[in-house]
Design an enzyme around this catalytic site. Structure first.
Site, PDB file in Angstrom:
ATOM      1  N   ARG A 196       0.849  -1.201   0.000  1.00  0.00           N
ATOM      2  CA  ARG A 196       0.000   0.000   0.000  1.00  0.00           C
ATOM      3  C   ARG A 196       0.874   1.236   0.000  1.00  0.00           C
ATOM      4  O   ARG A 196       1.767   1.370   0.831  1.00  0.00           O
ATOM      5  CB  ARG A 196      -0.842   0.057   1.291  1.00  0.00           C
ATOM      6  CG  ARG A 196      -2.074  -0.724   1.259  1.00  0.00           C
ATOM      7  CD  ARG A 196      -3.088  -0.346   2.302  1.00  0.00           C
ATOM      8  NE  ARG A 196      -2.657   0.270   3.536  1.00  0.00           N
ATOM      9  CZ  ARG A 196      -3.484   0.773   4.429  1.00  0.00           C
ATOM     10  NH1 ARG A 196      -4.783   0.739   4.203  1.00  0.00           N
ATOM     11  NH2 ARG A 196      -3.062   1.289   5.537  1.00  0.00           N
TER      12      ARG A 196
ATOM     13  N   THR B 229      -1.286   7.545  -0.617  1.00  0.00           N
ATOM     14  CA  THR B 229      -2.591   7.373  -1.292  1.00  0.00           C
ATOM     15  C   THR B 229      -3.362   6.172  -0.757  1.00  0.00           C
ATOM     16  O   THR B 229      -4.566   6.070  -0.980  1.00  0.00           O
ATOM     17  CB  THR B 229      -2.388   7.154  -2.800  1.00  0.00           C
ATOM     18  OG1 THR B 229      -1.693   5.900  -2.970  1.00  0.00           O
ATOM     19  CG2 THR B 229      -1.575   8.271  -3.428  1.00  0.00           C
TER      20      THR B 229
END
Ligand code: PRP
Ligand code: URA
Length: 209
Positions: free
Chosen positions: A104, A108
């Protein structure tokens, strides 16, 4: 949704509580993740088909059930999903294992794929996808997209803790898969971490950070 199963077993609940504890160290954390992987796998494989085969005990011959049908594959989402694999393989040691690498983005929160290697004939297998955390759902949705693009039809996603937001996103994106959740938590925080959750699963399993 009737394809989503939230674990009710007290052993699973107890072990998840231990996982959440910030004082649980790497060794115990790893053991617990693997044990929960086993317990959830036991639940997730309830619907495996069986067929009757002839077996001769020391007393008599009879027809008894054995597993039949599609073979299994376990495809953890790296890194943290790896922590559940040994526990799953303890119950189904003949399953093939593949890997999907996603991380991840810290800003964002969008997933990025960096690796994938899947077993042969993955489209003909029942695919178990373990990842301890279902947060925004981005990683799980992408992993299932990738598996479906390879022809997989029979997919069981398995997470230890889910946020309502991530569960909804995965259910809406992939209404045809089965989803197994150890515990459904309250919400995501501003950093897209699950509250109360357990922190960063990958870092706690591998002792990074
Ligand atoms: C964690 C976790 C999931 C993902 C969940 O992995 O193991 O894969 O985040 O978040 P999402 O639902 O918002 O996509 P991470 O990207 O931190 O990588 P790691 O396992 O290598 O630590
Ligand atoms: N990934 C984790 O490891 N933990 C969270 O709470 C959210 C994403």
């Amino acid at each position: 949704m009737n394809n989503t199963f939230i674990m009710e077993h007290p052993l699973v609940k107890h072990k998840i509580t231990l996982l959440r504890d910030e004082n649980t160290g790497t060794k115990d954390f790893r053991t617990l993740v693997s044990e929960i992987g086993s317990l959830m796998c036991y639940e997730a494989l309830r619907d495996l088909p069986t067929e009757l085969v002839k077996v001769k005990s020391p007393v008599a011959e009879s027809m008894q059930p054995m597993l039949a049908g599609k073979k299994l594959a376990v495809i953890p989402i790296l890194r943290a999903g790896l922590g559940m694999v040994d526990g799953i393989l303890a119950l189904c040691p003949s399953a093939k294992v593949g890997h999907i690498g996603l991380y991840r983005d810290e800003v964002t929160h969008e997933p990025h794929e960096y690796f994938s290697k899947l077993p042969d004939q993955i489209d003909r297998r029942i695919v178990i996808v373990p990842d301890p955390m279902l947060a925004t759902g981005g990683s799980a949705v992408d992993a299932v997209n990738l598996l479906k693009a390879k022809g997989c039809k029979d997919i069981k996603f398995m997470c230890i803790i889910a946020a309502p937001e991530g569960l909804k996103r995965l259910q809406e994106a992939h209404p045809d898969i089965q989803i197994y959740v150890g515990c459904l938590d309250e919400r995501l925080n501003e950093n897209a971490y699950i509250v109360p959750g357990l922190g960063d699963a990958g870092d706690r399993i591998f002792g990074t950070k």
